[in-house]
Scaffold this active site. Structure first.
Site, PDB file in Angstrom:
ATOM      1  N   HIS A  53     105.068   6.340  36.493  1.00  0.00           N
ATOM      2  CA  HIS A  53     105.383   6.903  37.409  1.00  0.00           C
ATOM      3  C   HIS A  53     106.805   7.710  37.421  1.00  0.00           C
ATOM      4  O   HIS A  53     107.010   8.748  37.648  1.00  0.00           O
ATOM      5  CB  HIS A  53     105.201   6.464  38.810  1.00  0.00           C
TER       6      HIS A  53
ATOM      7  N   HIS B  22     103.200   0.280  34.358  1.00  0.00           N
ATOM      8  CA  HIS B  22     102.776   1.231  35.181  1.00  0.00           C
ATOM      9  C   HIS B  22     103.473   1.863  35.928  1.00  0.00           C
ATOM     10  O   HIS B  22     103.725   3.139  36.058  1.00  0.00           O
ATOM     11  CB  HIS B  22     101.695   0.645  36.021  1.00  0.00           C
ATOM     12  N   GLU B  23     104.651   1.569  36.739  1.00  0.00           N
ATOM     13  CA  GLU B  23     105.536   2.107  37.390  1.00  0.00           C
ATOM     14  C   GLU B  23     106.527   3.149  36.693  1.00  0.00           C
ATOM     15  O   GLU B  23     106.864   4.073  36.997  1.00  0.00           O
ATOM     16  CB  GLU B  23     106.379   0.998  38.211  1.00  0.00           C
TER      17      GLU B  23
ATOM     18  N   HIS C  58      98.381   8.759  39.476  1.00  0.00           N
ATOM     19  CA  HIS C  58      97.452   7.748  39.162  1.00  0.00           C
ATOM     20  C   HIS C  58      96.122   8.345  38.664  1.00  0.00           C
ATOM     21  O   HIS C  58      95.759   9.513  38.633  1.00  0.00           O
ATOM     22  CB  HIS C  58      97.233   6.973  40.776  1.00  0.00           C
TER      23      HIS C  58
HETATM   24 ZN   LIG Z   1     100.968   3.475  40.647  1.00  0.00          ZN
END
Ligand SMILES: [Zn+2]
Ligand SMILES: *[C@@H]1O[C@H](CO)[C@@H](O)[C@H](O)[C@H]1NC(C)=O
Ligand SMILES: *[C@@H]1O[C@H](CO)[C@@H](O)[C@H](O)[C@H]1NC(C)=O
Ligand SMILES: [Zn+2]
Length: 468
Positions: free
Chosen positions: A226, A222-223, A232
């Site tokens: 980014h 997930h990170e 998101h």
């Molecule tokens: Zn996030």
């Protein structure tokens, strides 16, 4: 003091109406108010003024931001602090905001080059180093498999993406450990701190699934999203959903693949998303492994998860099976409750067990099944008669809970005892004297007295789904 005095904000929140707000002590209300304010400030750029004429405006700002947040997550948009909103705000989540800062507008940041480097600066003591390496490497592989990006791990010097485990205030104006429940954060593409990933060392990290722990591979994937420029996504299915949910190792959905390819183009070696492991109450392709009532609540089991709801209230809630019974970590085939004895039985393959009572027995010794039976599809207990019905392929058995023995004359054909239900049952439970059978995407309400199907229902009918 950059914020409104607490009692005032409390008043404002109550003032805008708090229909459905759960009854709580005033201490809890104050905590909730603080939670709401912090959450909206951190993730929705809420700015609360302090001057007198600004107060009125602040109340409508809070409402507006609440609405924005509710719309983002697909909650009912009320602008009020309701139970669903609070539940969501309390979940552990990523520290990156859900909306872009004003300065950025619609613009997305992306790397100018598609070959990137990453470096792991330190390790968490929660896991063996090899497991940390593997989680981080796989997180990058996930994205390189889905896009034109390639990654190389470096062991010294400055990499595009620097990864570290840090705690508390770690000098980037985004301290961990404050109010809220942040597990990690990452910075969008750019020089310096751009692209870097920070994990909170005060959280507990695991390589698999344990409650109170976070799966490092999942959070890293997930990170890194980014770090590559993704924002998101309010869809709970997406890897870029901001709250932590453990899905098993199958992380990417088509939305995530589309998002990364929009920035960097497709992979030369395209991958297809596989079926998601986590059940969504309102998805049209939903099927269940087992369903039972437990102490007045209905549990719908699917893979390693369950959806829990109260009959006729329809409040769905996702949980992990291992949260309440570790031996079931591989899922459940069938389950039933004998409410009069406060016992719940679970089945997986040839194993059978009672919730809370140690490790499983086998279905041959404990229930008297022949060895030809390798697993049970579904089971339901009839409180009125003390009988339990077990469904195995096209047949069913009947067991007497009082004498603890299998009734003679079984198995029988399902078509004989439960006409119209079909040749195989996924799950069944009993509610107010009726049996609810689930097969594929269909649900049958069955009257065991008259042996008749009363209605065919949507599979989601026990959940509050808007788009029926
Ligand atoms: Zn996030
Ligand atoms: C008070 O707040 C209002 C609304 O945010 C703003 O327009 C006004 O300029 C502020 N006044 C002072 C003195 O800061
Ligand atoms: C990436 O693709 C390779 C080759 O298809 C596969 O072996 C690997 O498991 C994939 N990695 C991830 C994290 O999905
Ligand atoms: Zn940080």
């Amino acid at each position: 003091m950059p914020s409104l005095p607490l009692p005032l904000l409390l008043l404002l929140l109550w003032g805008v109406g708090s229909h459905g707000f759960p009854a709580t002590s005033s201490g809890a209300q104050e905590q909730d108010t603080e939670l709401v304010q912090n959450y909206l400030r951190k993730y929705y750029h809420l700015r609360t003024g302090t001057n007198r004429s600004g107060r009125q405006r602040s109340s409508s700002l809070v409402t507006e931001k609440l609405k924005q947040m509710q719309a983002f997550f697909g909650l009912k948009v009320t602008g009020k602090v309701d139970a669903d909103t609070l539940t969501l705000m309390r979940q552990p989540r990523c520290g990156v905001p859900d909306v872009a800062p004003y300065a950025l507008g619609e613009r997305t940041l992306r790397w100018e080059h598609t070959h990137l480097t990453y470096r792991l600066e330190n390790y968490t003591p929660d896991l063996p180093r090899a497991d940390v390496d593997s989680a981080i490497d796989r997180a990058f592989q996930l994205w390189s498999n889905a896009s034109a990006l390639t990654f190389t791990r470096v062991f010294e010097g400055q990499a595009d993406i620097m990864i570290s485990f840090v705690r508390g205030d770690h000098n980037d104006n985004n301290p961990f450990g404050g109010p809220g429940n942040i597990i990690a954060h990452a910075f969008p593409p750019g020089g310096g701190i751009g692209g870097d990933v920070h994990f909170d060392e005060d959280k507990r990290w695991t390589k698999d699934f344990r409650s109170e722990y976070f799966n490092l591979y999942h959070v890293a994937a997930h990170e890194v999203g980014h770090s590559l420029g993704l924002m998101h996504d309010g869809d709970i299915e997406s890897l870029m959903f901001s709250s932590y949910n453990y899905y098993g190792d199958n992380l990417l959905t088509q939305r995530d693949i589309d998002a990364i390819q929009a920035l960097y183009g497709p992979s030369k070696n395209p991958i297809q998303p596989r079926e998601r492991q986590v059940p969504q109450a309102c998805e049209s392709k939903l099927t269940f492994d087992a369903i039972t009532e437990i102490r007045g609540e209905l549990y719908f089991f699917k893979n390693r998860f369950f959806l829990r709801t109260r009959p006729f209230y329809k409040t769905g809630e996702l949980g992990a099976i291992t949260d309440f019974w570790v031996p079931l970590s591989r899922g459940v085939d069938a389950a039933y409750e004998v409410a009069s004895r406060d016992e719940v039985f679970f089945f997986k393959g040839k194993a059978s067990g009672v919730w809370g009572q140690g490790y499983p027995k086998d279905i041959y010794h404990s229930l008297g099944f022949p060895h030809t039976v390798k697993s049970i599809d579904a089971a339901v207990h009839e409180e009125e008669t003390g009988k339990t019905y077990f469904f195995v392929a096209s047949k069913y058995w009947r067991y007497d809970e009082n004498t603890r023995s299998m009734d003679t004359g079984f198995p029988k054909e399902i078509a004989h005892g439960f006409p119209g239900i079909g040749k195989k049952v996924d799950a069944v439970f009993q509610e107010r004297g009726f049996f609810y059978f689930f097969r594929g995407k269909r649900q049958y309400k069955f009257d065991p007295h008259t042996k008749r199907i009363l209605t065919i229902l949507n599979i989601n009918s026990w959940f509050n789904c808007r788009n029926k």
